[in-house]
Scaffold this active site. Structure first.
Site, PDB file in Angstrom:
ATOM      1  CB  CYS A 108      -1.111  -0.008   1.218  1.00 22.16           C
ATOM      2  SG  CYS A 108      -0.065  -0.262   2.889  1.00 22.16           S
ATOM      3  CE  LYS A 109       1.366   8.361   0.961  1.00 24.46           C
ATOM      4  NZ  LYS A 109       0.604   9.642   1.386  1.00 24.46           N
TER       5      LYS A 109
END
Length: 197
Positions: A108-109
């Site tokens: 994800c981030k």
């Protein structure tokens, strides 16, 4: 942290990089300086858990290395009562369980919350006890561990994927387990399971 290969440049893994299991890795969003490291993994797939479009430079890297992208747009900003979308996690788990997609990188981030939830659900499928699942989640999330994510992991019913797991058949070539091949079709998901009394 980096790895030096004799006569080559420094290889930098993405932040929060770790091996989950053989052929399954997790990390934060990979940037250009991590591409050389990712090449060493010989990835077939990436499971991306953010709603934002994948940057063009990353798309070009994937194309150049024939890596398939599976994107699941899970919102990263959680209000106190927002929960992780169970249906989305379930579909992502099906992709993750399919060894045709391995080696696979989940990210994800920051590689903390959304990635931690998917990995935590995988651990529950692997019959890890809940305290171990939550400890691993907290180790990667650090001080920013979310109560909503931990509640989601606690409530996630791994048996909801039993039919998918029953439909997965490994065909072994030779006697080594690392030579497994997966036969998995969507039709298998909808067939009735035969049981004996």
């Amino acid at each position: 942290m980096g790895v030096m290969i004799e006569g080559e440049d420094l290889l930098l893994p993405p932040t929060n990089f770790s091996m989950v299991e053989r052929g399954i890795y997790r990390s934060s969003f990979p940037k250009r300086d991590s591409f050389a490291f990712l090449e060493t993994l010989n990835l077939r797939s990436i499971i991306y858990l953010c709603p934002e479009a994948y940057p063009e430079e990353n798309v070009e890297f994937l194309k150049a290395h024939e890596i398939q992208l599976f994107q699941f747009g899970i919102d990263g900003k959680k209000e106190p009562f927002d929960t992780v979308p169970k249906d989305t996690i379930t579909v992502a788990l099906k992709i993750l369980l399919d060894v045709r997609n391995h080696p696979v990188l989940i990210h994800c981030k920051r590689g903390k919350h959304r990635t931690g939830c998917l990995v935590g659900c995988l651990r529950k499928l692997m019959n890890w006890c809940l305290p171990s699942v939550l400890e691993e989640y907290q180790r990667f999330a650090g001080a920013k561990a979310r109560d909503t994510d931990m509640k989601f992991l606690e409530m996630f019913d791994a048996s909801s994927l039993r039919q998918c797991l029953y439909s997965i058949i490994y065909r072994y070539q030779g006697s080594a387990i690392h030579n497994r091949r997966l036969i998995y079709t969507e039709e298998n998901l909808h067939q009735k399971r035969i049981t004996s009394n």
